[in-house]
Design an enzyme around this catalytic site. Sequence first.
Site, short mmCIF file in Angstrom:
data_model
loop_
_atom_site.label_atom_id
_atom_site.label_comp_id
_atom_site.label_asym_id
_atom_site.label_seq_id
_atom_site.Cartn_x
_atom_site.Cartn_y
_atom_site.Cartn_z
CE LYS A 72 39.46 37.97 37.28
NZ LYS A 72 40.87 37.94 36.96
NE ARG A 120 43.84 44.21 37.15
CZ ARG A 120 42.37 43.93 36.93
NH1 ARG A 120 41.59 42.80 37.49
NH2 ARG A 120 41.81 44.70 36.28
N1 HH2 Z 1 41.47 40.36 35.48
C1 HH2 Z 1 40.72 41.41 34.58
C2 HH2 Z 1 41.20 42.41 34.08
N2 HH2 Z 1 42.48 42.62 33.81
N3 HH2 Z 1 44.84 41.66 34.38
C3 HH2 Z 1 45.49 41.11 35.04
N4 HH2 Z 1 46.99 41.19 35.08
N5 HH2 Z 1 45.19 39.92 35.69
C4 HH2 Z 1 43.75 39.42 35.79
O1 HH2 Z 1 43.43 38.67 36.36
C5 HH2 Z 1 42.75 40.55 35.15
C6 HH2 Z 1 43.39 41.84 34.42
C7 HH2 Z 1 39.41 40.96 34.72
O2 HH2 Z 1 38.83 41.58 35.91
P1 HH2 Z 1 37.89 43.30 36.02
O3 HH2 Z 1 38.78 44.12 35.77
O4 HH2 Z 1 37.71 43.29 37.54
O5 HH2 Z 1 36.81 43.11 35.11
P2 HH2 Z 1 36.63 43.51 33.68
O6 HH2 Z 1 37.56 43.12 32.90
O7 HH2 Z 1 35.01 42.93 33.42
O8 HH2 Z 1 36.53 45.02 33.55
#
Ligand code: HH2
Length: 280
Positions: free
Chosen positions: A221, A255
């Site tokens: 992040k 995660r």
């Molecule tokens: N962060 C993201 C998405 N879902 N769910 C939870 N519970 N906690 C988090 O910190 C979280 C989440 C964002 O990260 P990522 O899935 O890598 O990216 P994107 O939203 O661009 O797909």
Amino acid sequence: MHWQTTRHRIAFERPRVMGIVNVTPDSFSDGGRHVDTAAAIAHCEALVREGADILDIGGESTRPGAQPPAADEEAARVLPVLRAALTLGVPVSVDTSQPALMRQALDLGVDIVNDVRSLARPGALQLLAAHGSAGVCLMHMRGEPDSMDAQAQYGDVVAEVADFLRRRLQDAVAAGVAAGRIVVDPGIGFAKTAAHNLALLQRQRELLDIGRPLLVGWSRKGTLGQVTGRPVGERLAASVAAALAAVARGAAIVRVHDVAATVDALKVWRAAEQGRLAPT
Ligand code: HH2
């Protein structure tokens, strides 16, 4: 403490690793890499081989500024991957805010609903209450991904995030979702500046008073980019360090995108905590 999910009761005698599978064209770190079904399924298999305890499969990018996909597009991306993931022997989580997709996923037998909007959309809470056993992750965010950065204003961010999560937990329990099915997440990077995210890490133990296991997502992040000066493709070491810092402050589940490296680091952390080789 345990986390009750549809097929698995997850115990926390060791920290658990949730591997991220983004079936999206536009996720911030891996958008487009697993957008076709076969590639996404292969990625699920690889993460399980690397030691993922849980797979989290999502079809909406929630990065700052992202536009949500059409509902049927999100479902078309995610459902075939969920179906295959359910055969891999680990709990499967669907990362969605859309009640219609939650229902389809639960009908397939998915174990967990991970909702960055904390079951706020009409019908979501009632759906989970009616299901009876699926796990739920309630996460703190403000506004929507396309506008949330403007809402990153807090007096005491840790107290405000804790209050929000406590309230959402109470609402869910009042609606009929047993507390043992719920974990909470401070939502790193969601309507928060780097200073807010780092305060939430430094004082993360205050969130343990909520009384449910803590899930946190620091992987790749922006705050890690601000700390290290590194672009998103070069944040492996930073992400592993953040996961360890979170676990050292009581996180039950991390995660992550980089499962193998995180699993190794957590094995070493645990061996250090115990002063001996720990059972795997
Ligand atoms: N962060 C993201 C998405 N879902 N769910 C939870 N519970 N906690 C988090 O910190 C979280 C989440 C964002 O990260 P990522 O899935 O890598 O990216 P994107 O939203 O661009 O797909």
